[in-house]
Design a protein around this motif. Structure first.
Motif, PDB file in Angstrom:
ATOM      1  N   GLU A 120       0.826  -1.212   0.000  1.00  0.00           N
ATOM      2  CA  GLU A 120       0.000   0.000   0.000  1.00  0.00           C
ATOM      3  C   GLU A 120       0.857   1.257   0.000  1.00  0.00           C
ATOM      4  O   GLU A 120       0.547   2.235  -0.675  1.00  0.00           O
ATOM      5  N   ASP A 121       1.923   1.194   0.776  1.00  0.00           N
ATOM      6  CA  ASP A 121       2.813   2.357   0.826  1.00  0.00           C
ATOM      7  C   ASP A 121       3.377   2.657  -0.555  1.00  0.00           C
ATOM      8  O   ASP A 121       3.438   3.812  -0.982  1.00  0.00           O
ATOM      9  N   MET A 122       3.746   1.581  -1.238  1.00  0.00           N
ATOM     10  CA  MET A 122       4.289   1.799  -2.567  1.00  0.00           C
ATOM     11  C   MET A 122       3.232   2.383  -3.498  1.00  0.00           C
ATOM     12  O   MET A 122       3.494   3.280  -4.293  1.00  0.00           O
ATOM     13  N   MET A 123       2.012   1.851  -3.362  1.00  0.00           N
ATOM     14  CA  MET A 123       0.910   2.383  -4.160  1.00  0.00           C
ATOM     15  C   MET A 123       0.741   3.878  -3.951  1.00  0.00           C
ATOM     16  O   MET A 123       0.500   4.636  -4.898  1.00  0.00           O
ATOM     17  N   ALA A 124       0.835   4.273  -2.673  1.00  0.00           N
ATOM     18  CA  ALA A 124       0.583   5.673  -2.333  1.00  0.00           C
ATOM     19  C   ALA A 124       1.645   6.592  -2.932  1.00  0.00           C
ATOM     20  O   ALA A 124       1.372   7.749  -3.234  1.00  0.00           O
ATOM     21  N   THR A 125       2.838   6.067  -3.110  1.00  0.00           N
ATOM     22  CA  THR A 125       3.922   6.923  -3.581  1.00  0.00           C
ATOM     23  C   THR A 125       4.223   6.739  -5.062  1.00  0.00           C
ATOM     24  O   THR A 125       4.997   7.483  -5.635  1.00  0.00           O
ATOM     25  N   THR A 126       3.618   5.722  -5.682  1.00  0.00           N
ATOM     26  CA  THR A 126       3.891   5.449  -7.089  1.00  0.00           C
ATOM     27  C   THR A 126       2.583   5.473  -7.866  1.00  0.00           C
ATOM     28  O   THR A 126       1.866   4.476  -7.908  1.00  0.00           O
ATOM     29  N   PRO A 127       2.256   6.614  -8.439  1.00  0.00           N
ATOM     30  CA  PRO A 127       0.948   6.772  -9.087  1.00  0.00           C
ATOM     31  C   PRO A 127       0.658   5.688 -10.116  1.00  0.00           C
ATOM     32  O   PRO A 127      -0.473   5.228 -10.229  1.00  0.00           O
ATOM     33  N   HIS A 128       1.687   5.274 -10.847  1.00  0.00           N
ATOM     34  CA  HIS A 128       1.461   4.264 -11.872  1.00  0.00           C
ATOM     35  C   HIS A 128       0.865   2.994 -11.310  1.00  0.00           C
ATOM     36  O   HIS A 128       0.050   2.331 -11.943  1.00  0.00           O
ATOM     37  N   VAL A 129       1.300   2.640 -10.124  1.00  0.00           N
ATOM     38  CA  VAL A 129       0.825   1.385  -9.540  1.00  0.00           C
ATOM     39  C   VAL A 129      -0.665   1.466  -9.238  1.00  0.00           C
ATOM     40  O   VAL A 129      -1.437   0.567  -9.577  1.00  0.00           O
ATOM     41  N   ALA A 130      -1.064   2.565  -8.625  1.00  0.00           N
ATOM     42  CA  ALA A 130      -2.480   2.730  -8.314  1.00  0.00           C
ATOM     43  C   ALA A 130      -3.313   2.721  -9.594  1.00  0.00           C
ATOM     44  O   ALA A 130      -4.376   2.116  -9.663  1.00  0.00           O
ATOM     45  N   GLN A 131      -2.782   3.377 -10.617  1.00  0.00           N
ATOM     46  CA  GLN A 131      -3.532   3.426 -11.872  1.00  0.00           C
ATOM     47  C   GLN A 131      -3.635   2.063 -12.530  1.00  0.00           C
ATOM     48  O   GLN A 131      -4.663   1.686 -13.070  1.00  0.00           O
ATOM     49  N   ARG A 132      -2.538   1.325 -12.445  1.00  0.00           N
ATOM     50  CA  ARG A 132      -2.538  -0.008 -13.026  1.00  0.00           C
ATOM     51  C   ARG A 132      -3.526  -0.910 -12.287  1.00  0.00           C
ATOM     52  O   ARG A 132      -4.278  -1.669 -12.900  1.00  0.00           O
ATOM     53  N   LEU A 133      -3.549  -0.790 -10.987  1.00  0.00           N
ATOM     54  CA  LEU A 133      -4.490  -1.593 -10.212  1.00  0.00           C
ATOM     55  C   LEU A 133      -5.928  -1.213 -10.533  1.00  0.00           C
ATOM     56  O   LEU A 133      -6.807  -2.070 -10.628  1.00  0.00           O
TER      57      LEU A 133
END
Lengths: 248, 248
Positions: A120-133
């Motif tokens: 989750e921490d990585m998601m919060a700091t890496t916009p691409h990850v959240a978008q990909r999810l």
DNA sequence: TGATTGCCTTGATCAGGATCAAATGAAAGG
DNA sequence: CCTTTCATTTGATCCTGATCAAGGCAATCA
């Protein structure tokens, strides 16, 4: 966190068994390294339970090999499968701590897990990850809605044909509907599991499978292997329109 | 972009009719201002179509007032509703350009729209927004899966009771199952629309509605108003377990 | 080798909901 | 007011898939 499958594109995975490249196909170096650090593997035997509905879940994961299913059960035992997790599918819900469904290994299963918090921490700091999810979740939602049409409006025969077509496509990797030449694939589900997927009884599944066999739509080979002489013919039996929503 | 509903928490919306605060409840100042700039309203009359399946969709939106439904139709006319959009629900899929379902206004409808491109740009630069959308999509996926259980395994009577319970909860804003005292709400759907929601025929819907009325579970008042003398009694009829998954 | 077990098939019967058909009711418009 | 239209109800009958019950088959194990 509770479970939801998010499909990862297998081609994004390279030779990494955890396929996490797909989580962030635009990430290089540091993010990938962080994912690499926090990953660990778990394996399950066929029939074993991964999580129970209501359990706390402290990881997200992707399926490396084998198959898992998500099911919902009513008090009196009626069961409905609500997710089928094939290799490269993603499982887990960032932000949730409790699983809303039972998840069971239907075959021997290996999952690559990430602890929820650092993920989750990585998601919060890496916009691409959240978008990909988000993208993967939208795909899953589409799949759920096609499934709803199947459950609500298709005949038993159409349901069976639809499931076989889905499995055939996933197993053989074909995107389009058309396919020349015979296709074969392993049926990873028992009659009962198929019934739970389709909202039928196992007897009806058995009867309709044999009906499709009688009619030459499929052949049922040894060890649950399915042979489809003509995929188009199978596709016709699904009740879906020919072009079938492969626009983006 | 194609359509999917994402539920916005009404309490996040303050007095802003577009409720976009919920899209990014942690955004202040600049992001909200940007959202404010790109928004515009569209209204539709009851029965009017918002988009057709296959249409290009250049906006995302949230429902301000009225009700819309997403439906899938088979070649021979069989129809299944796959989404019901109530006020504060979000519609649209960042990253997709084509709608996969028909969206129709079932009552007079006002939607607050955002052009897709600038909305996506904001998502890309504002991690909170992408995360919030992911969360909403996960909620929607959960709803779809409960709907799948309904379609696959519930009896006609249970289906009707479930739909009424869902509408009652949304309309009266109650989260928990328990509720003392009679509840009443407007039924915004025709028998046929209910049937499309539930995977039934309109005749069966009519019969089961009257059966529930005969049994004192609901009262059918003028102008499609529904009175529920005892919500717990209605909840019992849904087939869901009493506690009903209100864990996060 | 025989017994057990799990999975699948097959048959007979039943019932829940679909289908076909007609009547009723309510709102809208001339 | 009468007509039209649309939503709903109600009835009669049918049919798909559920249910109940046996039996077969293959793999595993003692």
């Amino acid at each position: 966190m509770s479970l939801n499958p998010l499909k990862l594109a297998p081609q994004d995975c390279g030779d990494c068994p955890i396929r996490h490249r797909a989580v962030c196909s635009r990430c290089d170096g540091p993010e990938l390294a962080r994912l690499e650090e926090m990953k660990y593997y778990r394996s399950f035997e066929a029939g074993q339970n991964v999580v129970w509905s209501g359990d706390r879940m402290d990881f997200v994961a992707s399926v490396v090999s084998g198959i898992a299913s998500m099911t919902q059960t009513m008090e009196d035992g009626r069961r409905q499968m609500v997710g089928l997790l094939l290799p490269s599918d993603f499982v887990g819900r960032p932000g949730r701590t409790v699983a809303p469904y039972d998840v069971t290994a239907t075959t021997d299963l290996v999952m690559c897990c990430f602890r929820r918090k650092p993920f989750e921490d990585m998601m919060a700091t890496t916009p691409h990850v959240a978008q990909r999810l988000l993208e993967m979740t939208l795909d899953e939602l589409d799949a759920a809605r096609e499934w709803m049409l199947l459950l609500g409006r298709k005949t038993a025969r159409e349901k069976i044909a639809s499931l076989l077509a889905i499995l055939a496509r996933r197993d053989t990797g074909l995107k389009a509907k058309a396919a020349k030449g015979p296709i074969s694939f392993d049926l990873p589900l028992t009659r009962e599991e198929m019934a739970d997927y389709l909202g039928l009884t196992l007897e009806t599944v058995s009867r309709q499978m044999n009906a499709l066999k009688r009619d030459g739509v499929v052949e049922l080979a040894e060890r649950r292997r399915i042979i489809v002489p003509d995929f188009d013919r199978l596709a016709e039996e699904t009740g879906d329109d020919a072009d079938g929503g492969f626009l983006s």
